[in-house]
Design a protein around this motif. Sequence first.
Motif, PDB file in Angstrom:
ATOM      1  N   SER A  24      -3.317   2.473  -3.553  1.00 41.94           N
ATOM      2  CA  SER A  24      -3.215   3.897  -3.192  1.00 41.94           C
ATOM      3  C   SER A  24      -3.727   4.154  -1.776  1.00 41.94           C
ATOM      4  O   SER A  24      -3.253   5.079  -1.106  1.00 41.94           O
ATOM      5  CB  SER A  24      -3.972   4.759  -4.200  1.00 41.94           C
ATOM      6  OG  SER A  24      -5.340   4.405  -4.219  1.00 41.94           O
ATOM      7  N   LEU A  25      -4.677   3.357  -1.316  1.00 44.13           N
ATOM      8  CA  LEU A  25      -5.170   3.525   0.054  1.00 44.13           C
ATOM      9  C   LEU A  25      -4.065   3.290   1.076  1.00 44.13           C
ATOM     10  O   LEU A  25      -4.056   3.932   2.124  1.00 44.13           O
ATOM     11  CB  LEU A  25      -6.326   2.560   0.344  1.00 44.13           C
ATOM     12  CG  LEU A  25      -7.700   2.978  -0.110  1.00 44.13           C
ATOM     13  CD1 LEU A  25      -8.732   1.906   0.248  1.00 44.13           C
ATOM     14  CD2 LEU A  25      -8.110   4.320   0.471  1.00 44.13           C
ATOM     15  N   GLY A  26      -3.158   2.404   0.771  1.00 39.53           N
ATOM     16  CA  GLY A  26      -2.047   2.151   1.678  1.00 39.53           C
ATOM     17  C   GLY A  26      -1.255   3.420   1.935  1.00 39.53           C
ATOM     18  O   GLY A  26      -0.947   3.751   3.082  1.00 39.53           O
ATOM     19  N   TYR A  27      -0.952   4.137   0.884  1.00 37.75           N
ATOM     20  CA  TYR A  27      -0.185   5.380   1.019  1.00 37.75           C
ATOM     21  C   TYR A  27      -0.990   6.457   1.747  1.00 37.75           C
ATOM     22  O   TYR A  27      -0.447   7.212   2.554  1.00 37.75           O
ATOM     23  CB  TYR A  27       0.269   5.887  -0.348  1.00 37.75           C
ATOM     24  CG  TYR A  27       1.207   4.922  -1.042  1.00 37.75           C
ATOM     25  CD1 TYR A  27       2.479   4.683  -0.526  1.00 37.75           C
ATOM     26  CD2 TYR A  27       0.819   4.236  -2.174  1.00 37.75           C
ATOM     27  CE1 TYR A  27       3.345   3.792  -1.137  1.00 37.75           C
ATOM     28  CE2 TYR A  27       1.683   3.343  -2.798  1.00 37.75           C
ATOM     29  CZ  TYR A  27       2.933   3.122  -2.275  1.00 37.75           C
ATOM     30  OH  TYR A  27       3.773   2.241  -2.877  1.00 37.75           O
ATOM     31  N   VAL A  28      -2.289   6.516   1.470  1.00 32.72           N
ATOM     32  CA  VAL A  28      -3.149   7.495   2.136  1.00 32.72           C
ATOM     33  C   VAL A  28      -3.160   7.233   3.642  1.00 32.72           C
ATOM     34  O   VAL A  28      -2.996   8.154   4.447  1.00 32.72           O
ATOM     35  CB  VAL A  28      -4.586   7.445   1.560  1.00 32.72           C
ATOM     36  CG1 VAL A  28      -5.556   8.238   2.430  1.00 32.72           C
ATOM     37  CG2 VAL A  28      -4.600   7.943   0.127  1.00 32.72           C
ATOM     38  N   PHE A  29      -3.334   5.969   4.029  1.00 32.13           N
ATOM     39  CA  PHE A  29      -3.414   5.659   5.450  1.00 32.13           C
ATOM     40  C   PHE A  29      -2.061   5.796   6.151  1.00 32.13           C
ATOM     41  O   PHE A  29      -2.008   6.266   7.288  1.00 32.13           O
ATOM     42  CB  PHE A  29      -4.051   4.291   5.691  1.00 32.13           C
ATOM     43  CG  PHE A  29      -5.533   4.355   5.568  1.00 32.13           C
ATOM     44  CD1 PHE A  29      -6.292   4.919   6.581  1.00 32.13           C
ATOM     45  CD2 PHE A  29      -6.172   3.893   4.438  1.00 32.13           C
ATOM     46  CE1 PHE A  29      -7.667   5.020   6.473  1.00 32.13           C
ATOM     47  CE2 PHE A  29      -7.551   3.986   4.312  1.00 32.13           C
ATOM     48  CZ  PHE A  29      -8.301   4.550   5.329  1.00 32.13           C
ATOM     49  N   ILE A  30      -0.992   5.415   5.489  1.00 28.50           N
ATOM     50  CA  ILE A  30       0.330   5.595   6.092  1.00 28.50           C
ATOM     51  C   ILE A  30       0.581   7.081   6.348  1.00 28.50           C
ATOM     52  O   ILE A  30       1.059   7.469   7.424  1.00 28.50           O
ATOM     53  CB  ILE A  30       1.426   4.968   5.212  1.00 28.50           C
ATOM     54  CG1 ILE A  30       1.309   3.432   5.264  1.00 28.50           C
ATOM     55  CG2 ILE A  30       2.816   5.431   5.650  1.00 28.50           C
ATOM     56  CD1 ILE A  30       2.133   2.704   4.227  1.00 28.50           C
TER      57      ILE A  30
END
Length: 166
Positions: free
Chosen positions: A66-72
């Motif tokens: 989920s962090l990937g989506y937050v940072f993107i």
Amino acid sequence: MVGGLAALVGITAFQLRSENRMMYCLAAAAGLWALHFLLLGAVTAALMNAITLVRNLLAVRGNMRSLGYVFITAYLISGGLTWESAWDVLPTIAVCSGSSAVFLLSGLWRRGGLLLGGLLWLVFNIHAGSIPGIVVMAAESISNTVFIIRALRLRAKGSRPSASDQ
């Protein structure tokens, strides 16, 4: 000088055995790159590196998808808010590619995402006049390309790279 220090810290990070220490060191390098690009007047690139500093600190807590989506999302919003020219698209896409690779991909796909991000940063660094950035991104891109070619050759011969090579 700040870019040279950022490059040195980033290279040192990959020599560390502890993954947590490596991520802390990469966070420090991202902070230095942010300052470097701010001094060059490249606001979008500076902001992308400031966000990457936070990303690397949070990555120490674990590889949460989920962090990937937050940072993107954060990168896309930041890139849109600081947009000055078409050149600002390059660091924005580069960090999105890198975050996708780190949080969402694995194996050769991860290497490919990192390679794409590195190549985009390389082109941006040439445009921005960042000599340390050019050197580091060229070295990173060559390293990832060599790794991918070797892995594909192993696959073609019927061998698979070990899990640590993926």
